[in-house]
Design an enzyme around this catalytic site. Structure first.
Site, PDB file in Angstrom:
ATOM      1  CE  LYS A  14      43.196  36.787  46.255  1.00  0.00           C
ATOM      2  NZ  LYS A  14      42.961  38.210  45.924  1.00  0.00           N
ATOM      3  NE  ARG A  89      43.984  38.815  52.808  1.00  0.00           N
ATOM      4  CZ  ARG A  89      43.041  38.392  51.960  1.00  0.00           C
ATOM      5  NH1 ARG A  89      42.836  37.124  51.764  1.00  0.00           N
ATOM      6  NH2 ARG A  89      42.316  39.269  51.309  1.00  0.00           N
ATOM      7  NE  ARG A 128      34.209  41.108  44.409  1.00  0.00           N
ATOM      8  CZ  ARG A 128      35.395  40.846  44.944  1.00  0.00           C
ATOM      9  NH1 ARG A 128      36.080  39.798  44.558  1.00  0.00           N
ATOM     10  NH2 ARG A 128      35.901  41.638  45.853  1.00  0.00           N
ATOM     11  NE  ARG A 134      33.948  39.937  48.940  1.00  0.00           N
ATOM     12  CZ  ARG A 134      35.182  39.565  48.630  1.00  0.00           C
ATOM     13  NH1 ARG A 134      35.385  38.675  47.682  1.00  0.00           N
ATOM     14  NH2 ARG A 134      36.210  40.066  49.270  1.00  0.00           N
ATOM     15  NE  ARG A 146      38.673  43.928  50.154  1.00  0.00           N
ATOM     16  CZ  ARG A 146      37.780  43.686  49.199  1.00  0.00           C
ATOM     17  NH1 ARG A 146      36.705  44.447  49.067  1.00  0.00           N
ATOM     18  NH2 ARG A 146      37.957  42.687  48.372  1.00  0.00           N
TER      19      ARG A 146
END
Ligand code: AP5
Ligand code: MG
Length: 190
Positions: A14, A89, A128, A134, A146
């Site tokens: 996204k 969400r 990532r 992160r 998640r």
């Protein structure tokens, strides 16, 4: 104003795709995840509230993100519309968004959903993690939560927007360029 929702599970791409869409279509990108990470970095009260939930891979309360979205809508001018990434969400957030837009006689233009299988979510997030660092990418447990949270709370929005005639899905498996051209093929129509 146009209101596009970039939908999809964690790691679907996204954020990656949003950056080229905002330029091409003159949209303002709103990533609730990024806004929350900025609050955490700034050490604000809101950031403190959100941090433990994000680190656990759970959602922050609906009112917090709804407030952020409404304030972005109010403050950003001179764009053709908004590109929402990571919001809504939950069904409650989708209903709140409809109400927010109805105040000015507006509505969601279209949902563009990027779909990838759960195994690929993990691969992309692992990749990532090595680049961006992160906090919610660091632990396997957080990533699994998640994914679970996505299936339990967010995936029902597929039906919500399908019923509203606004749902469009593309296959997110492929190169970044391949996925981008599929998204543009859809967004060009609106
Ligand atoms: P958020 O920041 O929204 O995270 P997310 O939904 O888990 O999505 P990601 O940012 O992980 O994935 P992405 O789809 O943007 O993928 P990306 O482009 O980076 O939310 C974080 C947290 O904040 C939530 O868990 C929650 O706690 C809270 N939160 C946020 N919004 C909320 C809300 N509305 N309500 C309640 N709580 C909320 O791509 C991933 C990686 O893959 C990158 O390295 C990228 O380079 C790579 N990649 C992308 N596309 C491709 C491709 N086609 N091929 C190969 N690699 C690719
Ligand atoms: Mg993102």
């Amino acid at each position: 104003m146009k209101y596009f929702i970039l939908f999809g599970p964690p790691g679907a791409g996204k954020g990656t795709q949003a950056s080229s869409m905002v330029e091409k279509y003159n949209l303002h990108h709103i990533s609730t995840g990024e806004l929350l990470r900025k609050e955490i970095a700034a050490g604000s009260e809101l950031g403190l509230k959100a941090k433990s939930l994000i680190d656990a891979g759970s959602l922050v309360p609906d009112e917090i993100v709804e407030g952020m979205i409404e304030s972005e809508f109010r403050s950003v001018k001179n764009v053709a519309g908004f590109l929402l990434d990571g919001f809504p969400r939950t069904t409650a957030q989708a209903e709140a968004l409809d109400k927010m837009l109805a105040k000015t006689g507006e509505e969601v233009t279209a949902v563009v959903s990027i779909m990838i299988p759960d195994e690929m979510i993990k691969e992309r997030i692992r990749h990532r993690a090595s680049i961006e660092g992160r906090a919610d990418d660091a632990k396997e447990e957080t990533i699994n939560n998640r994914i679970k949270t996505y299936h339990d709370k967010t995936e029902p929005l597929v039906g919500f927007y399908r019923n509203a005639g606004k749902y469009n899905e593309i296959d997110g498996v492929g190169t970044i360029d391949e996925v981008r051209s599929k998204i543009c093929g859809l967004m060009d129509k609106f």
